[in-house]
Design a protein around this motif. Structure first.
Motif, short mmCIF file in Angstrom:
data_model
loop_
_atom_site.label_atom_id
_atom_site.label_comp_id
_atom_site.label_asym_id
_atom_site.label_seq_id
_atom_site.Cartn_x
_atom_site.Cartn_y
_atom_site.Cartn_z
N ASP A 236 -52.42 -78.09 33.29
CA ASP A 236 -53.60 -77.66 34.05
C ASP A 236 -53.15 -77.09 35.39
OD1 ASP A 236 -54.92 -78.77 31.98
OD2 ASP A 236 -55.73 -80.48 33.09
N GLU A 238 -53.86 -76.66 39.30
CA GLU A 238 -54.64 -77.25 40.40
C GLU A 238 -55.19 -76.13 41.28
OE1 GLU A 238 -55.36 -80.35 40.44
OE2 GLU A 238 -54.08 -80.70 38.70
N PRO A 239 -56.30 -76.38 42.01
CA PRO A 239 -56.86 -75.34 42.89
C PRO A 239 -55.86 -74.94 43.98
CG PRO A 239 -58.23 -77.32 42.89
CD PRO A 239 -57.05 -77.63 42.08
N SER A 242 -57.83 -73.74 50.38
CA SER A 242 -59.12 -73.12 50.61
C SER A 242 -59.00 -71.73 51.20
CB SER A 242 -59.95 -74.00 51.54
OG SER A 242 -59.18 -74.25 52.69
N ASN A 251 -58.66 -69.21 41.46
CA ASN A 251 -58.66 -70.55 40.90
C ASN A 251 -59.26 -71.55 41.89
OD1 ASN A 251 -56.43 -69.62 42.19
ND2 ASN A 251 -54.99 -70.98 41.22
N HIS A 252 -60.59 -71.48 41.99
CA HIS A 252 -61.30 -72.39 42.90
C HIS A 252 -61.26 -73.81 42.39
CE1 HIS A 252 -62.99 -68.83 44.81
NE2 HIS A 252 -63.16 -68.39 43.60
N ASP A 253 -61.37 -73.98 41.06
CA ASP A 253 -61.40 -75.31 40.49
C ASP A 253 -60.13 -75.50 39.68
OD1 ASP A 253 -64.06 -75.59 41.39
OD2 ASP A 253 -64.68 -74.31 39.72
N THR A 254 -59.94 -76.74 39.26
CA THR A 254 -58.82 -76.99 38.37
C THR A 254 -59.02 -76.18 37.09
OG1 THR A 254 -58.61 -79.22 39.22
CG2 THR A 254 -57.59 -78.79 37.09
N ASP A 256 -58.13 -75.70 33.28
CA ASP A 256 -57.57 -76.40 32.13
C ASP A 256 -56.49 -75.53 31.48
OD1 ASP A 256 -58.44 -78.77 30.16
OD2 ASP A 256 -57.68 -77.03 29.05
#
Ligand code: HEM
Length: 470
Positions: A236, A238-239, A242, A251-254, A256
């Motif tokens: 996965d 990671e973000p 910021s 890739n703001h969110d993790t 998958d």
């Protein structure tokens, strides 16, 4: 508020730059092999720029002119204007020789980069659903690039090049029923005639480049619309911090590792733009070095086109060598008649067989088809059939290219071309089959059945849901 911000807001009010921001933040996968397409793109840009310079001095005419220039051998002689103007351009126009060489090497790099880019797309399986259309557009671009090179080769109207391009005229004429009309459209009638050079010039400087430009716009438009493919992730993602997200990082969110609806990579601006700038300058530097050190086709040595003579050695450019190979090894006895229509060996080798090859290339994404979208690149070492077919194709083109040089091969072996033709024809059939067998065997032997990642051959069993847009 800073001045830059006020300027931005001024444009934003009028142009609604929100969409552009999304576009500028679009992610590019950080994969080196993905830069081959950019090399092709930049070579095309440089071909255009150097071509404009050459067009200032080149005269697309076979009318006689009296040559006044630095080449003593032709001093005061009447020469076809096309040939004479290229002599002047090469030896008397400041930077003329450099730009002519640059244009020549840019053409070679353009075709080479397209070929490698195509192989990269093939072995990565990046032609699969939904990118079949872009594969088809790309194949059209490859054919157009070869057409641009062919029509440019003839323009200096020297004995060597015009004899070699004359082979194309004979091939066009061999097409049943339509041959004469096609030869008349492309070559302006007999080859060479006073209409040939102006016709090829128009095709070379306007018609084909315009088609390439339209094709490229479609190719890039589809690329942006469909996103790039991307390598299968190990884990996965990671973000990012910021600030990167605020810059348009994607890739703001993790993310998958199995989620192929999102590309994790560099934002188009500024990161990918900086990489592209480096690729641009490296392409420029490579072509400058080639133009500075490596001479091109020496037209002063060959002299102007001479309809009464044939040069001892006729050779097309390397990227036509495989097509020339077909012509050389197919025996003329293969020709036949259907009623009054002649199907000559020249037609079979020069038109039918190349058409079959390109048809197979066009059709490939529909042969190796996927019902569901695939956004991860495939691992060639997980795909015995596809990789086997790709290697077989490369072996086929290589053996056919050697066949195109059958005279040199015969000379090296101390025998006749007749003696090497049959073994070469056999090698063109057996070589690719053997290559396929070896590759297939080597991959399946290494492969553990449970190891195939999503994005490989086996991914059809577990289709990944892809949102409409992201
Ligand atoms: C004038 C010739 C061409 C130019 C300038 C060009 C340029 C590019 C560029 C810059 C990209 C994005 C970066 C990359 O993936 O390399 C790309 C992607 C692509 N090209 Fe081309 N290309 C050309 C010809 C071709 C050919 C001959 C094919 C195949 C027959 C092809 C098929 C594709 C496909 C399917 C993609 C999407 C790949 C992915 O998403 O991974 N292109 N092209």
């Amino acid at each position: 508020m800073s001045r830059t911000r006020r300027l931005y807001d001024w444009f934003d009010d009028r142009l609604d730059l929100g969409d552009a921001e999304d576009f500028l933040g679009k992610a590019f996968p950080a994969e080196d092999s993905f830069l081959l397409g950019e090399v092709a793109l930049f070579s095309f840009v440089m071909l255009g720029l150097t071509g404009i310079f050459l067009a200032f001095f080149y005269e697309p005419s076979t009318a006689e002119m009296t040559y006044e220039g630095s080449v003593a051998k032709f001093q005061g002689e009447d020469l076809p204007a096309a040939f004479g103007s290229v002599l002047q351009l090469t030896y008397d126009v400041p930077f003329g020789m450099f730009i002519r060489r640059f244009h020549h090497w840019a053409a070679h790099l353009f075709v080479a980069a397209i070929g490698l880019h195509m192989l990269r797309v093939f072995f990565h399986g990046a032609y699969r659903n939904p990118r079949e259309i872009n594969w088809v557009v790309g194949t059209v671009l490859a054919i157009l690039a070869m057409g641009a090179a062919y029509t440019g080769y003839a323009l200096p109207f020297d004995e060597f090049a015009s004899t070699a391009t004359g082979i194309g005229y004979n091939i066009a004429g061999s097409i049943p029923i339509l041959g004469d009309a096609i030869a008349a459209i492309v070559f302006g009638g007999d080859f060479p005639s006073s209409a040939t050079i102006p016709r090829l010039y128009f095709l070379h400087v306007f018609f084909i480049p315009a088609l390439i430009a339209v094709g490229l716009a479609a190719h890039m438009g589809l690329l942006v619309r469909q996103k790039h493919t991307e390598a299968q992730r190990e884990e996965d993602v990671e973000p990012v911090d910021s600030s990167a997200a605020a810059d348009g990082g994607v890739n703001h969110d993790t993310v998958d590792r199995e989620d192929d609806s999102v590309v994790v990579g560099l934002p188009a601006v500024p990161n990918q733009a900086a990489v592209s700038a480096v690729v641009f300058f490296l392409t420029l530097a490579t072509l400058s070095a080639l133009a500075g050190f490596l001479p091109v086709h020496n037209i002063a040595e060959y002299g102007p086109n001479n309809p009464a003579g044939t040069p001892a050695l006729i050779m097309p450019d390397w990227f036509f060598m495989w097509l020339y190979g077909f012509l050389k090894v197919l025996p003329s006895s293969l020709g036949f008649h259907i009623g009054p229509i002649e199907i000559s060996a020249e037609f079979l080798g020069g038109v039918a067989l190349p058409a079959l090859v390109f048809l197979a290339v066009f059709a490939w994404p529909f042969i190796d088809r996927r019902r569901e979208s695939v956004h991860f690149t495939a691992d060639p070492f997980e795909r015995p059939v596809q990789t086997g077919v790709g290697v077989a194709g490369v072996v086929f083109v290589m053996i056919a290219s050697i066949a195109g040089m059958n005279n040199l091969l015969a000379e090296a072996l101390g025998t006749t071309t007749g003696a090497v033709n049959l073994p070469l024809l056999a090698a063109m059939i057996v070589g690719p089959i053997a290559a396929f067998g070896i590759v297939h065997w080597a991959i399946t032997r290494e492969r553990e059945p449970d190891e195939s990642p999503a994005g490989s051959d086996d991914d059809t069993a577990q289709p990944v849901e892809v949102p409409d847009d992201e």
